[in-house]
Design a protein around this motif. Structure first.
Motif, PDB file in Angstrom:
ATOM      1  N   PHE A 217       6.400   0.764   1.930  1.00  0.00           N
ATOM      2  CA  PHE A 217       6.539   1.826   2.319  1.00  0.00           C
ATOM      3  C   PHE A 217       5.881   2.847   1.362  1.00  0.00           C
ATOM      4  O   PHE A 217       5.239   3.851   1.549  1.00  0.00           O
ATOM      5  N   ALA A 218       6.269   2.697   0.188  1.00  0.00           N
ATOM      6  CA  ALA A 218       5.846   3.344  -1.008  1.00  0.00           C
ATOM      7  C   ALA A 218       4.098   3.542  -0.994  1.00  0.00           C
ATOM      8  O   ALA A 218       3.668   4.625  -1.444  1.00  0.00           O
ATOM      9  N   ARG A 219       3.599   2.454  -0.963  1.00  0.00           N
ATOM     10  CA  ARG A 219       2.454   2.319  -1.018  1.00  0.00           C
ATOM     11  C   ARG A 219       1.331   2.799  -0.014  1.00  0.00           C
ATOM     12  O   ARG A 219       0.388   3.521  -0.241  1.00  0.00           O
ATOM     13  N   ILE A 233      11.924  10.168 -15.671  1.00  0.00           N
ATOM     14  CA  ILE A 233      10.970  10.057 -15.070  1.00  0.00           C
ATOM     15  C   ILE A 233       9.980   9.590 -16.036  1.00  0.00           C
ATOM     16  O   ILE A 233       9.366  10.259 -16.939  1.00  0.00           O
ATOM     17  N   LEU A 234       9.515   8.245 -16.040  1.00  0.00           N
ATOM     18  CA  LEU A 234       8.464   7.738 -16.893  1.00  0.00           C
ATOM     19  C   LEU A 234       6.993   7.966 -16.116  1.00  0.00           C
ATOM     20  O   LEU A 234       6.022   8.000 -16.972  1.00  0.00           O
ATOM     21  N   VAL A 235       6.921   7.797 -14.678  1.00  0.00           N
ATOM     22  CA  VAL A 235       5.728   7.817 -14.192  1.00  0.00           C
ATOM     23  C   VAL A 235       5.835   8.723 -13.037  1.00  0.00           C
ATOM     24  O   VAL A 235       6.794   8.553 -12.330  1.00  0.00           O
ATOM     25  N   ASP A 236       4.737   9.290 -12.690  1.00  0.00           N
ATOM     26  CA  ASP A 236       4.798  10.265 -11.513  1.00  0.00           C
ATOM     27  C   ASP A 236       3.163  10.555 -11.132  1.00  0.00           C
ATOM     28  O   ASP A 236       2.555  11.406 -11.629  1.00  0.00           O
ATOM     29  N   THR A 237       2.883   9.615 -10.170  1.00  0.00           N
ATOM     30  CA  THR A 237       1.408   9.713  -9.883  1.00  0.00           C
ATOM     31  C   THR A 237       1.225   9.325  -8.242  1.00  0.00           C
ATOM     32  O   THR A 237       2.229   8.973  -7.428  1.00  0.00           O
ATOM     33  N   ASP A 238       0.022   9.412  -7.970  1.00  0.00           N
ATOM     34  CA  ASP A 238      -0.304   8.821  -6.343  1.00  0.00           C
ATOM     35  C   ASP A 238      -0.073   7.173  -6.392  1.00  0.00           C
ATOM     36  O   ASP A 238      -0.196   6.543  -7.390  1.00  0.00           O
ATOM     37  N   PHE A 242      -0.698   4.193  -9.230  1.00  0.00           N
ATOM     38  CA  PHE A 242       0.745   3.961  -9.318  1.00  0.00           C
ATOM     39  C   PHE A 242       0.706   2.162  -9.458  1.00  0.00           C
ATOM     40  O   PHE A 242       1.155   1.370 -10.242  1.00  0.00           O
ATOM     41  N   PHE A 243       0.416   1.694  -8.235  1.00  0.00           N
ATOM     42  CA  PHE A 243       0.248   0.402  -8.009  1.00  0.00           C
ATOM     43  C   PHE A 243      -0.849  -0.513  -8.562  1.00  0.00           C
ATOM     44  O   PHE A 243      -0.829  -1.636  -8.942  1.00  0.00           O
ATOM     45  N   GLY A 244      -1.932   0.013  -8.436  1.00  0.00           N
ATOM     46  CA  GLY A 244      -3.485  -0.629  -8.624  1.00  0.00           C
ATOM     47  C   GLY A 244      -3.582  -0.505 -10.271  1.00  0.00           C
ATOM     48  O   GLY A 244      -4.218  -1.398 -10.701  1.00  0.00           O
ATOM     49  N   ASN A 245      -3.430   0.538 -10.835  1.00  0.00           N
ATOM     50  CA  ASN A 245      -3.547   0.772 -12.352  1.00  0.00           C
ATOM     51  C   ASN A 245      -2.385   1.360 -13.039  1.00  0.00           C
ATOM     52  O   ASN A 245      -2.699   2.564 -13.846  1.00  0.00           O
ATOM     53  N   PRO A 246      -1.153   0.553 -13.220  1.00  0.00           N
ATOM     54  CA  PRO A 246      -0.301   1.053 -13.912  1.00  0.00           C
ATOM     55  C   PRO A 246      -0.350   0.953 -15.404  1.00  0.00           C
ATOM     56  O   PRO A 246      -0.921  -0.230 -15.784  1.00  0.00           O
ATOM     57  N   GLU A 247      -0.281   2.126 -16.218  1.00  0.00           N
ATOM     58  CA  GLU A 247      -0.528   2.120 -17.737  1.00  0.00           C
ATOM     59  C   GLU A 247       0.704   1.908 -18.329  1.00  0.00           C
ATOM     60  O   GLU A 247       0.872   1.701 -19.566  1.00  0.00           O
ATOM     61  N   ASN A 248       1.756   2.644 -17.653  1.00  0.00           N
ATOM     62  CA  ASN A 248       3.223   2.500 -18.523  1.00  0.00           C
ATOM     63  C   ASN A 248       3.652   0.980 -18.767  1.00  0.00           C
ATOM     64  O   ASN A 248       3.672   0.255 -17.676  1.00  0.00           O
ATOM     65  N   PRO A 249       3.969   0.554 -19.734  1.00  0.00           N
ATOM     66  CA  PRO A 249       4.489  -0.729 -19.982  1.00  0.00           C
ATOM     67  C   PRO A 249       5.730  -1.174 -19.275  1.00  0.00           C
ATOM     68  O   PRO A 249       5.758  -2.313 -18.851  1.00  0.00           O
ATOM     69  N   ARG A 250       6.633  -0.397 -19.375  1.00  0.00           N
ATOM     70  CA  ARG A 250       7.938  -0.670 -18.530  1.00  0.00           C
ATOM     71  C   ARG A 250       7.576  -0.761 -17.032  1.00  0.00           C
ATOM     72  O   ARG A 250       8.376  -1.402 -16.332  1.00  0.00           O
ATOM     73  N   LEU A 255       6.809  -3.726 -12.144  1.00  0.00           N
ATOM     74  CA  LEU A 255       6.307  -4.258 -11.043  1.00  0.00           C
ATOM     75  C   LEU A 255       5.724  -5.614 -10.876  1.00  0.00           C
ATOM     76  O   LEU A 255       5.809  -6.329  -9.754  1.00  0.00           O
ATOM     77  N   SER A 256       5.682  -6.407 -12.084  1.00  0.00           N
ATOM     78  CA  SER A 256       5.493  -7.797 -12.240  1.00  0.00           C
ATOM     79  C   SER A 256       6.757  -8.456 -11.623  1.00  0.00           C
ATOM     80  O   SER A 256       6.553  -9.519 -11.292  1.00  0.00           O
ATOM     81  N   LYS A 257       7.845  -7.996 -11.618  1.00  0.00           N
ATOM     82  CA  LYS A 257       8.828  -8.721 -11.227  1.00  0.00           C
ATOM     83  C   LYS A 257       9.297  -8.139  -9.633  1.00  0.00           C
ATOM     84  O   LYS A 257      10.064  -9.147  -9.084  1.00  0.00           O
ATOM     85  N   VAL A 258       8.837  -7.222  -9.056  1.00  0.00           N
ATOM     86  CA  VAL A 258       9.342  -6.802  -7.644  1.00  0.00           C
ATOM     87  C   VAL A 258       8.029  -6.998  -6.830  1.00  0.00           C
ATOM     88  O   VAL A 258       8.190  -6.987  -5.330  1.00  0.00           O
ATOM     89  N   LEU A 259       6.785  -7.203  -7.143  1.00  0.00           N
ATOM     90  CA  LEU A 259       5.624  -7.357  -6.184  1.00  0.00           C
ATOM     91  C   LEU A 259       5.142  -8.610  -6.175  1.00  0.00           C
ATOM     92  O   LEU A 259       5.466  -9.657  -7.152  1.00  0.00           O
TER      93      LEU A 259
END
Length: 259
Positions: A217-219, A233-238, A242-250, A255-259
């Motif tokens: 749904f988010a995607r 809020i650590l990340v706020d983006t499109d 968000f899903f294709g090029n996440p730069e924030n390490p956290r 995402l590595s755990k939920v996708l």
């Protein structure tokens, strides 16, 4: 570039602390939510997502910061009205413009679906019974439940109850819809029917803030995706970034755990 007139909710320095500051559920959140946006909030348990959402209509009373809704700081006890007079803030008046949908449906079990939907418009907004029923039936039709108007909640599935909860909120004709993990209490096969209704709302231009674990749904539906952790809020983006090029390490770790 955002202009002030299309910002519906402006959150500035929002804090919510417990135990005299020992627990910082929200620790200085800043965000602007524009009219027509679908803002999806994700993050680990305890990150402050639901506290943030519930603070938007003061179901949680902030420790500090400002929430400006429709040009009014609803965290203030007193405001200046259009005539320039200082008056007591009527928070219920503002809450009427914010529809809220929870994990659990909170339908009155002793009332029919139609009565559940028309109660607030009649009692709070002073709508005529026939007008409220007409609106309720048209909304039930939209979500494929017109034939269940005279049923009782116990006769509905979880997915049907949540669809009713959504259109019940819409009966108040809100300016924004707030969703707090609306599918987390549902059986997996019922999730899709609820998300479909939410997607329809998004396509019609309803401003929405959605706390969810539903990454699809988010995607697909979000205008923006927000990642919260430790009350910030650590990340706020499109969604694509968000899903294709996440730069924030956290976020990468999450995402590595939920996708």
């Amino acid at each position: 570039m955002a202009t002030n007139d299309n910002i519906l909710i402006q959150v500035s320095g929002l804090k919510k602390h417990y135990n005299k500051g020992a627990i910082k559920a929200l620790d200085g959140v800043n965000i602007d939510i524009r009219r027509g946006e679908v803002v999806v909030v994700i993050g680990p348990s305890g990150s402050g997502k639901s506290t943030f959402l519930r603070s938007l209509n003061l179901m949680e009373e902030p420790t500090g910061g400002a929430i400006i809704f429709n040009g009014v700081d609803i965290t203030k006890k007193k405001i200046r009205n259009e005539q320039g007079k200082v008056v007591k803030l009527n928070i219920d008046e503002h809450r009427q413009k914010m529809g809220m949908v929870f994990q659990h449906f909170n339908l009155f079990p002793h009332m029919t679906i139609l009565d559940n939907m028309t109660l607030a418009p009649i009692q709070v907004k002073g709508m005529k019974k026939e007008d409220a029923e007409k609106l309720a039936l048209s909304l039930l039709e939209r979500v494929g439940l017109a034939d269940r108007a005279n049923a009782y909640p116990i006769q509905l599935s979880g997915g049907q109850k949540q669809r009713v909860a959504i259109v019940r909120a819409l009966c108040m004709e809100p300016e924004v819809m707030l969703f707090d993990e609306p599918t987390s209490a549902l059986d997996p096969e019922m999730v899709g029917e609820v998300l479909h209704v939410m997607q329809q709302l998004a396509e019609e231009g309803m401003t929405m803030v959605v706390v969810t674990h539903e990454m699809g749904f988010a995607r697909e539906v979000a205008s923006r995706v927000i990642f919260m952790d430790a009350g910030n809020i650590l990340v706020d983006t499109d969604p694509k970034t968000f899903f294709g090029n996440p730069e924030n390490p956290r976020l990468q770790d999450f995402l590595s755990k939920v996708l």
